[in-house]
Design a protein around this motif. Structure first.
Motif, PDB file in Angstrom:
ATOM      1  N   ARG A   1     -12.455  15.088   8.309  1.00  0.00           N
ATOM      2  CA  ARG A   1     -11.191  14.554   7.809  1.00  0.00           C
ATOM      3  C   ARG A   1     -11.055  13.107   8.212  1.00  0.00           C
ATOM      4  NH1 ARG A   1      -6.795  18.739   9.859  1.00  0.00           N
ATOM      5  NH2 ARG A   1      -5.421  17.041   9.242  1.00  0.00           N
ATOM      6  N   ARG A   2     -10.738  12.273   7.225  1.00  0.00           N
ATOM      7  CA  ARG A   2     -10.514  10.865   7.530  1.00  0.00           C
ATOM      8  C   ARG A   2      -9.042  10.661   7.859  1.00  0.00           C
ATOM      9  NH1 ARG A   2     -10.628   8.090   1.497  1.00  0.00           N
ATOM     10  NH2 ARG A   2      -8.586   8.799   0.835  1.00  0.00           N
ATOM     11  N   GLY A   3      -8.767   9.713   8.713  1.00  0.00           N
ATOM     12  CA  GLY A   3      -7.378   9.402   9.017  1.00  0.00           C
ATOM     13  C   GLY A   3      -6.708   8.694   7.850  1.00  0.00           C
ATOM     14  N   VAL A   4      -5.457   9.001   7.621  1.00  0.00           N
ATOM     15  CA  VAL A   4      -4.665   8.345   6.579  1.00  0.00           C
ATOM     16  C   VAL A   4      -3.630   7.468   7.256  1.00  0.00           C
ATOM     17  CG1 VAL A   4      -2.961   8.720   4.759  1.00  0.00           C
ATOM     18  CG2 VAL A   4      -5.026  10.122   4.834  1.00  0.00           C
ATOM     19  N   ASP A   5      -3.620   6.192   6.897  1.00  0.00           N
ATOM     20  CA  ASP A   5      -2.687   5.232   7.477  1.00  0.00           C
ATOM     21  C   ASP A   5      -1.362   5.320   6.708  1.00  0.00           C
ATOM     22  OD1 ASP A   5      -1.291   3.079   8.485  1.00  0.00           O
ATOM     23  OD2 ASP A   5      -3.016   1.729   8.491  1.00  0.00           O
ATOM     24  N   VAL A   6      -0.460   6.121   7.212  1.00  0.00           N
ATOM     25  CA  VAL A   6       0.822   6.322   6.539  1.00  0.00           C
ATOM     26  C   VAL A   6       1.612   5.019   6.482  1.00  0.00           C
ATOM     27  CG1 VAL A   6       3.037   7.528   6.682  1.00  0.00           C
ATOM     28  CG2 VAL A   6       0.919   8.778   7.114  1.00  0.00           C
ATOM     29  N   ALA A   7       1.541   4.218   7.545  1.00  0.00           N
ATOM     30  CA  ALA A   7       2.257   2.938   7.551  1.00  0.00           C
ATOM     31  C   ALA A   7       1.773   2.021   6.435  1.00  0.00           C
ATOM     32  CB  ALA A   7       2.097   2.256   8.913  1.00  0.00           C
ATOM     33  N   ALA A   8       0.451   2.015   6.187  1.00  0.00           N
ATOM     34  CA  ALA A   8      -0.093   1.177   5.120  1.00  0.00           C
ATOM     35  C   ALA A   8       0.399   1.656   3.752  1.00  0.00           C
ATOM     36  CB  ALA A   8      -1.613   1.183   5.175  1.00  0.00           C
ATOM     37  N   LEU A   9       0.446   2.955   3.570  1.00  0.00           N
ATOM     38  CA  LEU A   9       0.971   3.478   2.309  1.00  0.00           C
ATOM     39  C   LEU A   9       2.423   3.063   2.102  1.00  0.00           C
ATOM     40  CD1 LEU A   9      -0.488   7.116   2.308  1.00  0.00           C
ATOM     41  CD2 LEU A   9      -1.053   5.299   0.691  1.00  0.00           C
ATOM     42  N   THR A  10       3.212   3.170   3.157  1.00  0.00           N
ATOM     43  CA  THR A  10       4.626   2.810   3.048  1.00  0.00           C
ATOM     44  C   THR A  10       4.795   1.318   2.784  1.00  0.00           C
ATOM     45  OG1 THR A  10       5.220   4.630   4.532  1.00  0.00           O
ATOM     46  CG2 THR A  10       6.861   2.903   4.212  1.00  0.00           C
ATOM     47  N   ARG A  11       3.964   0.475   3.424  1.00  0.00           N
ATOM     48  CA  ARG A  11       4.036  -0.971   3.161  1.00  0.00           C
ATOM     49  C   ARG A  11       3.746  -1.263   1.694  1.00  0.00           C
ATOM     50  NH1 ARG A  11       1.480  -1.454   8.211  1.00  0.00           N
ATOM     51  NH2 ARG A  11      -0.570  -1.658   7.213  1.00  0.00           N
ATOM     52  N   THR A  12       2.729  -0.607   1.153  1.00  0.00           N
ATOM     53  CA  THR A  12       2.400  -0.818  -0.257  1.00  0.00           C
ATOM     54  C   THR A  12       3.545  -0.371  -1.144  1.00  0.00           C
ATOM     55  OG1 THR A  12       0.049  -0.508   0.193  1.00  0.00           O
ATOM     56  CG2 THR A  12       0.759  -0.257  -2.086  1.00  0.00           C
ATOM     57  N   ARG A  13       4.122   0.773  -0.843  1.00  0.00           N
ATOM     58  CA  ARG A  13       5.243   1.267  -1.641  1.00  0.00           C
ATOM     59  C   ARG A  13       6.435   0.312  -1.577  1.00  0.00           C
ATOM     60  NH1 ARG A  13       5.813   6.482  -3.312  1.00  0.00           N
ATOM     61  NH2 ARG A  13       4.094   7.964  -2.987  1.00  0.00           N
ATOM     62  N   ALA A  14       6.682  -0.263  -0.403  1.00  0.00           N
ATOM     63  CA  ALA A  14       7.839  -1.143  -0.226  1.00  0.00           C
ATOM     64  C   ALA A  14       7.640  -2.505  -0.891  1.00  0.00           C
ATOM     65  CB  ALA A  14       8.119  -1.331   1.263  1.00  0.00           C
ATOM     66  N   HIS A  15       6.425  -3.057  -0.775  1.00  0.00           N
ATOM     67  CA  HIS A  15       6.191  -4.430  -1.226  1.00  0.00           C
ATOM     68  C   HIS A  15       5.554  -4.514  -2.602  1.00  0.00           C
ATOM     69  CE1 HIS A  15       7.291  -6.277   2.626  1.00  0.00           C
ATOM     70  NE2 HIS A  15       6.644  -5.289   3.207  1.00  0.00           N
ATOM     71  N   ARG A  16       4.777  -3.491  -2.993  1.00  0.00           N
ATOM     72  CA  ARG A  16       4.091  -3.537  -4.287  1.00  0.00           C
ATOM     73  C   ARG A  16       4.167  -2.180  -4.977  1.00  0.00           C
ATOM     74  NH1 ARG A  16      -0.891  -4.258  -5.311  1.00  0.00           N
ATOM     75  NH2 ARG A  16      -0.372  -5.236  -7.282  1.00  0.00           N
TER      76      ARG A  16
END
Length: 311
Positions: free
Chosen positions: A15-30
């Motif tokens: 299992r690879r780690g998923v960067d939830v913070a990165a997903l949220t940043r993308t959702r917020a900014h783009r």
């Protein structure tokens, strides 16, 4: 956009780690990155060369159904769920995923859906445990959404309780959804059940009837929905007595996939039930969620690979 993540686990069955913070940043900014990822996604036919289909299901949370085994909120840990999904989708023989928009949008950003069948879950309004659970309105994907995003199919749940007037609303809405999907020449997978509320006063939690007679009747009802059945598939459970499945599946010529369901602690027994039903002529594959993502022994890779082997 991959939100900073690769497309495959870093080793076999890891299992690879998923960067939830990165997903949220993308959702917020783009937020437009989701549509861009959908437009870039590499598509494939619904059925590949082997003519079989194995999908991983993860549309349970949107109906408020978060429990797995003894953990009532197991599916509420989104990062963990996405890790399990990415691992399952990376395994050879897994054709795709069934989920709601929030999860599929995450998987698009993670680059996990290239070359996969993407099936959108359409009606999630019948919330688990609600008094209106049988009035299962379409609160998820619409046919036009699935077309716009370039997805491959839709799925709807059709639970019919003869004692609950809300089932009529669900039946009517389901029929119109079948019509709309047929107009777009897009497959729609109908998951039918006859359902009854438990308890002497008929107000307890609903229970799906898996007897041969009930599953036969539910298939007959689902097969007749709408003005065309050309693009309708069935998503059916294995009956209480697996020996009844051959007779039950004679009810319709529509192609069908098996519903994995909650297998409990006995994985081997569940696999054996699936194995027998998968041999039937109208059964073209398997759609399983918690059984593959949260197996009792915790081995997602093993559960997924075993299911692939059954096909």
């Amino acid at each position: 956009m991959n939100a900073g993540h690769g497309r495959r686990p870093r080793g076999p069955g890891r299992r690879r780690g998923v960067d939830v913070a990165a997903l949220t940043r993308t959702r917020a900014h783009r937020p437009e990155a989701i549509a861009e990822a959908a437009a870039r996604r590499v598509r494939r036919p619904l059925l590949g060369d082997r003519g079989r289909l194995l999908l991983v299901a993860a549309d349970h949370p949107a109906r408020g159904s978060l429990g797995v085994g003894g953990e009532p909120f197991a599916m509420a840990r989104r990062g963990d769920l996405l890790e399990r999904l990415c691992l399952a989708l990376s395994r050879p023989g897994v054709d795709g995923v069934l989920a709601t928009a929030d999860i599929l949008d995450d998987l698009l950003l993670l680059g996990a859906l290239d070359g996969k069948v993407v099936m959108g879950s359409m009606n999630r309004g019948g919330l688990a445990g609600a008094s209106f659970e049988m009035d299962d309105r379409f609160t998820g994907y619409r046919p036009e959404d699935l077309t716009r995003l370039g997805f491959d199919a839709g799925k709807l749940l059709l639970r019919v309780d003869y004692d609950d007037p809300g089932s009529l609303t669900t039946l009517h809405s389901a029929a119109r959804a079948v019509d709309a999907m047929a107009e777009r020449r897009m497959p729609v997978f109908v998951e039918p059940f006859l359902t009854r509320r438990r308890g002497p006063d008929g107000t307890g939690p609903p229970r799906n009837d898996l007897s041969a007679g009930a599953v036969t009747t539910s298939i007959a009802i689902a097969s007749g929905l709408g003005g065309s059945s050309a693009y309708t598939w069935l998503k059916v459970p294995v009956t209480e007595n697996p020996d009844d499945m051959a007779r039950v599946m004679e009810t319709s010529t529509l192609p069908a996939v098996l519903l994995g369901g909650d297998i409990g602690d006995d994985q081997d027994a569940a696999y054996e039930k699936w194995r027998g039903a998968l041999r039937l002529p109208t059964v073209r594959g398997l759609v399983a969620g918690r059984a593959l993502l949260y197996p009792p022994d915790g081995d997602v890779t093993g559960a997924v690979d075993t299911a692939v082997g059954l096909l």
